[in-house]
Write an enzyme that holds these catalytic residues in place. Structure first.
Site, PDB file in Angstrom:
ATOM      1  N   SER A 116      50.940 -22.040  -5.336  1.00 60.09           N
ATOM      2  CA  SER A 116      51.152 -20.616  -5.074  1.00 60.09           C
ATOM      3  C   SER A 116      50.949 -19.872  -6.384  1.00 60.09           C
ATOM      4  O   SER A 116      51.792 -19.944  -7.289  1.00 60.09           O
ATOM      5  CB  SER A 116      52.570 -20.366  -4.539  1.00 60.09           C
ATOM      6  OG  SER A 116      52.755 -20.995  -3.305  1.00 60.09           O
ATOM      7  N   LYS A 191      50.463 -15.788   1.036  1.00 58.59           N
ATOM      8  CA  LYS A 191      51.643 -16.515   0.548  1.00 58.59           C
ATOM      9  C   LYS A 191      52.603 -15.570  -0.176  1.00 58.59           C
ATOM     10  O   LYS A 191      53.822 -15.688  -0.028  1.00 58.59           O
ATOM     11  CB  LYS A 191      51.219 -17.654  -0.383  1.00 58.59           C
ATOM     12  CG  LYS A 191      52.408 -18.432  -0.979  1.00 58.59           C
ATOM     13  CD  LYS A 191      53.303 -19.038   0.096  1.00 58.59           C
ATOM     14  CE  LYS A 191      54.561 -19.681  -0.506  1.00 58.59           C
ATOM     15  NZ  LYS A 191      54.289 -20.893  -1.273  1.00 58.59           N
ATOM     16  N   LYS A 259      58.763 -16.552  -9.849  1.00 58.22           N
ATOM     17  CA  LYS A 259      57.329 -16.485 -10.142  1.00 58.22           C
ATOM     18  C   LYS A 259      56.578 -15.804  -9.017  1.00 58.22           C
ATOM     19  O   LYS A 259      55.726 -14.925  -9.250  1.00 58.22           O
ATOM     20  CB  LYS A 259      56.797 -17.894 -10.386  1.00 58.22           C
ATOM     21  CG  LYS A 259      55.305 -17.998 -10.627  1.00 58.22           C
ATOM     22  CD  LYS A 259      54.542 -18.428  -9.389  1.00 58.22           C
ATOM     23  CE  LYS A 259      54.925 -19.814  -8.926  1.00 58.22           C
ATOM     24  NZ  LYS A 259      54.124 -20.259  -7.756  1.00 58.22           N
TER      25      LYS A 259
END
Length: 315
Positions: A116, A191, A259
Site C-alpha cells: 500500500s 486502497k 502511513k
C-alpha cells in the site's frame, strides 16, 4: 484404459498443473506476505524469494519455497514478481535499488506490487517497468492478517486488462473480492479510500465503546447488541472484540495506518479536497504512537480516547 496404473490419471494432475503454472517471485514475507505466499505454494506454484535481509519462514521452506541471492535473481528466475513491503521507499528500493528487481527483468515478465503506497509514485514505477517491456499491476489488499491467512483478501487492482487476466489465477489463490478498478495508480487510490473508511469506522467503534463503558454498560454486551442492528460491521465484530478483550497484537500496525492516512491527506491537499475526520483520526493515531503504541494493532486507537476519558474499556 488398459495398462494405466490404478489412480494414474489423478496422480499426474499436480505435476501437470505445476508445469502449466508460472513461477512466482515473492518479496516481502512478513505478517501479510508469508501466508499469501503459503497459499501459492499450497496451490502448486513454484515460489522463489530473496535471502536479501533475513531468513525466510521455516514453514514456507517446508512447503517448497526456494531462495536466491538478491532481488535481481528473483526477477531472473520468476515469470511474475510480487512485492509485499511496507511503504513507498521500500518498493522503490526493491525495484530500482542495488540488485533490484528491474535489473533482473526481461521482456514479457509481470511485476505486481501488493503493498500500500503512493498512487503518484506507483504511476512512475509502472512507467519504468513498462519501458523494460514488462507489465505492471498495483494490487493493494484489504483484510489484514486474518484475510491473508484465510485467503479471503480484497484485492484492488490498477493496470492493463491483459496483465490483470494473466494475474487473476494467482490473485484467486490469495483473495476473494478481486476487482480491476482502472489503470496504474487507481488500485492504490482505491486502497487509500479503503483506509479512510476503516480508520473512521475504528474510531466510531472506539468512541461508542468508551461512551457505553464509562456510562456503566457492559461493553461486550453492548457490542453484541449492536451487531444485530444497522451499526453492525466487520470492524465492530473484529476490532470491537479486540478493544473489549485488550488484544492489540497486530494485525495491522498503527504505524502502517498512519502511513496510509498520510497518503490520503497528502492527496487531499493536492486535489483541494477537505478530509476533516480523516485528519482527526490521524491525530488519534499520532497520540497512540507518541505513547508507545505505533506497533500495536490499529484497533488500539481506542487507547487515545480512553486517555482523554480517564476510563478503560474492558470486559
Amino acid at each position: 484404459m488398459a495398462g494405466r496404473p490404478e489412480g494414474g490419471r489423478e496422480g499426474t494432475r499436480p505435476q501437470q498443473r505445476r508445469q502449466q503454472m508460472e513461477t512466482i517471485g515473492f518479496i516481502g514475507l512478513g505478517i501479510m506476505g508469508a501466508p499469501m505466499a503459503g497459499h501459492l505454494l499450497d496451490a502448486g506454484y513454484k515460489v522463489i524469494a530473496s535471502d536479501h535481509r533475513s531468513k525466510q519462514p521455516a514453514d514456507l521452506i517446508g512447503k517448497g519455497l526456494k531462495t536466491v541471492s538478491g532481488h535481481d535473481a528473483v526477477a531472473k528466475a520468476a515469470d511474475i514478481v510480487i512485492l509485499m513491503v511496507p511503504d513507498t521507499p521500500q518498493v522503490a528500493d526493491v525495484l530500482f535499488g542495488e540488485s533490484g528487481v528491474a535489473s533482473g527483468l526481461s521482456k514479457g515478465k509481470l511485476v505486481i506490487d501488493m503493498s500500500s503506497i503512493s498512487p503518484i509514485a506507483t504511476k512512475e514505477f509502472a512507467r519504468k517497468i513498462n519501458d523494460l517491456g514488462c507489465d505492471y499491476l498495483d494490487a493493494p489488499v484489504s483484510g489484514g492478517e486474518v484475510g491473508a491467512k484465510a485467503a479471503s483478501l480484497t484485492i484492488m487492482v490498477g493496470g492493463e486488462e491483459k496483465a490483470f487476466e494473466r494475474a487473476k489465477p494467482v490473485f484467486e489463490k490469495m483473495g476473494k473480492n478481486i476487482t480491476l478498478v482502472g489503470p496504474n495508480g487507481v488500485g492504490q487510490t482505491t486502497k487509500v479510500a479503503n483506509q479512510i473508511v476503516v480508520a473512521l469506522t475504528i474510531e466510531a467503534v472506539a468512541e461508542a465503546l468508551v461512551f457505553a463503558s464509562k456510562a456503566g454498560a457492559d461493553p461486550a454486551k453492548v457490542r453484541q447488541a449492536l451487531m444485530g442492528g444497522l451499526a453492525a460491521s466487520r470492524i465492530l465484530e473484529v476490532h470491537g472484540e479486540r478493544m473489549v478483550k485488550r488484544t492489540f497484537a497486530p494485525g495491522f500496525r498503527i504505524e502502517l495506518h498512519q502511513k496510509d492516512l498520510n497518503l490520503a491527506l497528502e492527496g487531499a491537499k493536492a486535489l483541494g479536497v477537505s478530509l476533516p475526520n480523516t485528519s482527526t483520526t490521524q491525530q488519534l493515531f499520532n497520540s497512540c504512537a507518541a505513547n508507545g503504541g505505533a506497533k500495536e494493532d490499529h484497533s488500539a486507537l481506542v487507547r487515545a480516547l480512553e486517555r482523554m476519558a480517564g476510563h478503560e474499556v474492558s470486559e
